[in-house]
Design an enzyme around this catalytic site. Sequence first.
Site, PDB file in Angstrom:
ATOM      1  N   ASP A  83      -9.966  -2.036   7.616  1.00  0.00           N
ATOM      2  CA  ASP A  83     -10.584  -1.115   8.567  1.00  0.00           C
ATOM      3  C   ASP A  83     -11.178  -1.891   9.730  1.00  0.00           C
ATOM      4  O   ASP A  83     -11.885  -2.887   9.514  1.00  0.00           O
ATOM      5  CB  ASP A  83     -11.722  -0.333   7.899  1.00  0.00           C
ATOM      6  CG  ASP A  83     -11.228   0.625   6.828  1.00  0.00           C
ATOM      7  OD1 ASP A  83     -10.139   1.208   7.006  1.00  0.00           O
ATOM      8  OD2 ASP A  83     -11.938   0.793   5.817  1.00  0.00           O
TER       9      ASP A  83
ATOM     10  N   ASP B 281      -7.025  -2.130   1.851  1.00  0.00           N
ATOM     11  CA  ASP B 281      -7.547  -1.296   2.922  1.00  0.00           C
ATOM     12  C   ASP B 281      -8.108  -2.238   3.977  1.00  0.00           C
ATOM     13  O   ASP B 281      -8.955  -3.085   3.653  1.00  0.00           O
ATOM     14  CB  ASP B 281      -8.687  -0.455   2.315  1.00  0.00           C
ATOM     15  CG  ASP B 281      -8.934   0.823   3.061  1.00  0.00           C
ATOM     16  OD1 ASP B 281      -8.174   1.129   3.988  1.00  0.00           O
ATOM     17  OD2 ASP B 281      -9.905   1.514   2.709  1.00  0.00           O
TER      18      ASP B 281
ATOM     19  N   ARG C 261       0.845  -1.202   0.000  1.00  0.00           N
ATOM     20  CA  ARG C 261       0.000   0.000   0.000  1.00  0.00           C
ATOM     21  C   ARG C 261       0.875   1.245   0.000  1.00  0.00           C
ATOM     22  O   ARG C 261       1.794   1.369   0.791  1.00  0.00           O
ATOM     23  CB  ARG C 261      -0.898   0.013   1.234  1.00  0.00           C
ATOM     24  CG  ARG C 261      -1.591   1.345   1.421  1.00  0.00           C
ATOM     25  CD  ARG C 261      -3.027   1.206   1.695  1.00  0.00           C
ATOM     26  NE  ARG C 261      -3.636   2.501   1.943  1.00  0.00           N
ATOM     27  CZ  ARG C 261      -4.735   2.658   2.628  1.00  0.00           C
ATOM     28  NH1 ARG C 261      -5.334   1.606   3.133  1.00  0.00           N
ATOM     29  NH2 ARG C 261      -5.248   3.851   2.800  1.00  0.00           N
TER      30      ARG C 261
ATOM     31  N   ARG D  16      -6.407   1.794  -4.039  1.00  0.00           N
ATOM     32  CA  ARG D  16      -5.478   1.201  -3.060  1.00  0.00           C
ATOM     33  C   ARG D  16      -5.362  -0.308  -3.245  1.00  0.00           C
ATOM     34  O   ARG D  16      -6.341  -0.976  -3.592  1.00  0.00           O
ATOM     35  CB  ARG D  16      -5.876   1.560  -1.632  1.00  0.00           C
ATOM     36  CG  ARG D  16      -7.170   1.042  -1.092  1.00  0.00           C
ATOM     37  CD  ARG D  16      -8.371   1.985  -1.092  1.00  0.00           C
ATOM     38  NE  ARG D  16      -8.207   3.406  -1.036  1.00  0.00           N
ATOM     39  CZ  ARG D  16      -8.280   4.123   0.098  1.00  0.00           C
ATOM     40  NH1 ARG D  16      -8.484   3.549   1.251  1.00  0.00           N
ATOM     41  NH2 ARG D  16      -8.192   5.432   0.046  1.00  0.00           N
TER      42      ARG D  16
HETATM   43  N1  ROI Z   1     -15.250   2.063  -2.574  1.00  0.00           N
HETATM   44  C1  ROI Z   1     -15.566   0.767  -2.566  1.00  0.00           C
HETATM   45  N2  ROI Z   1     -16.507   0.314  -3.391  1.00  0.00           N
HETATM   46  N3  ROI Z   1     -14.960  -0.117  -1.730  1.00  0.00           N
HETATM   47  C2  ROI Z   1     -14.014   0.295  -0.857  1.00  0.00           C
HETATM   48  O1  ROI Z   1     -13.463  -0.541  -0.101  1.00  0.00           O
HETATM   49  C3  ROI Z   1     -13.658   1.640  -0.823  1.00  0.00           C
HETATM   50  N4  ROI Z   1     -12.715   2.108   0.031  1.00  0.00           N
HETATM   51  C4  ROI Z   1     -12.415   3.381   0.096  1.00  0.00           C
HETATM   52  C5  ROI Z   1     -13.059   4.401  -0.794  1.00  0.00           C
HETATM   53  C6  ROI Z   1     -11.966   5.110  -1.567  1.00  0.00           C
HETATM   54  C7  ROI Z   1     -13.825   5.403   0.078  1.00  0.00           C
HETATM   55  N5  ROI Z   1     -13.988   3.826  -1.731  1.00  0.00           N
HETATM   56  C8  ROI Z   1     -14.305   2.520  -1.727  1.00  0.00           C
HETATM   57  O2  ROI Z   1     -11.553   3.790   1.013  1.00  0.00           O
END
Ligand code: ROI
Length: 167
Positions: free
Chosen positions: A105, A103, A90, A100
Amino acid sequence: MNNISCELVTAYIGLGSNLENPITQINSARLAITQLNKVEEFTFSSLYHSLPMGPQNQPDYVNAVMGINTSLEPLTLLRCLQSIENAQGRVRKGERWGARTLDLDILLYGNSVLDLPDLKVPHIGIDERAFVLYPLHEIAPNLLIPTKGALADLVSKCPLDGLKLLN
Ligand code: ROI
């Protein structure tokens, strides 16, 4: 009793990727998370295909949600997830909400409500993101989300926004 704290907390992690073979990124991250000390996976959602939220000039995403039991403190868990993101290449660029490779979270950490500089739990936007709500609902349909209410109610009010199961 001894004085070693080993309270297990159920936490949910959102996984997302839209670069460098997203399915492989998600599967590798899942493996890396299960290999963390003091973390046990107990459930993993299907993989979902989703349209990008935010700037539209980026590839579609693959998303999933994982349930773990952990005795890691929230900030320690966050640091571990960040090292997995970094290990999978990343790159944090200036652009907000850009593409990215990975991610990770922390969506929920038990029933905790955390408002720390680096960590907000429940995760910001959890109640309006189809790519989080639907996979979470698949694995934990009866969940109550602190400060937000019943997950089933949130799902029923959330449009799919192009979310699809990936097979
Ligand atoms: N959009 C989608 N569809 N899935 C994600 O995991 C995701 N993650 C993000 C942002 C850029 C807001 N958009 C996303 O961080």
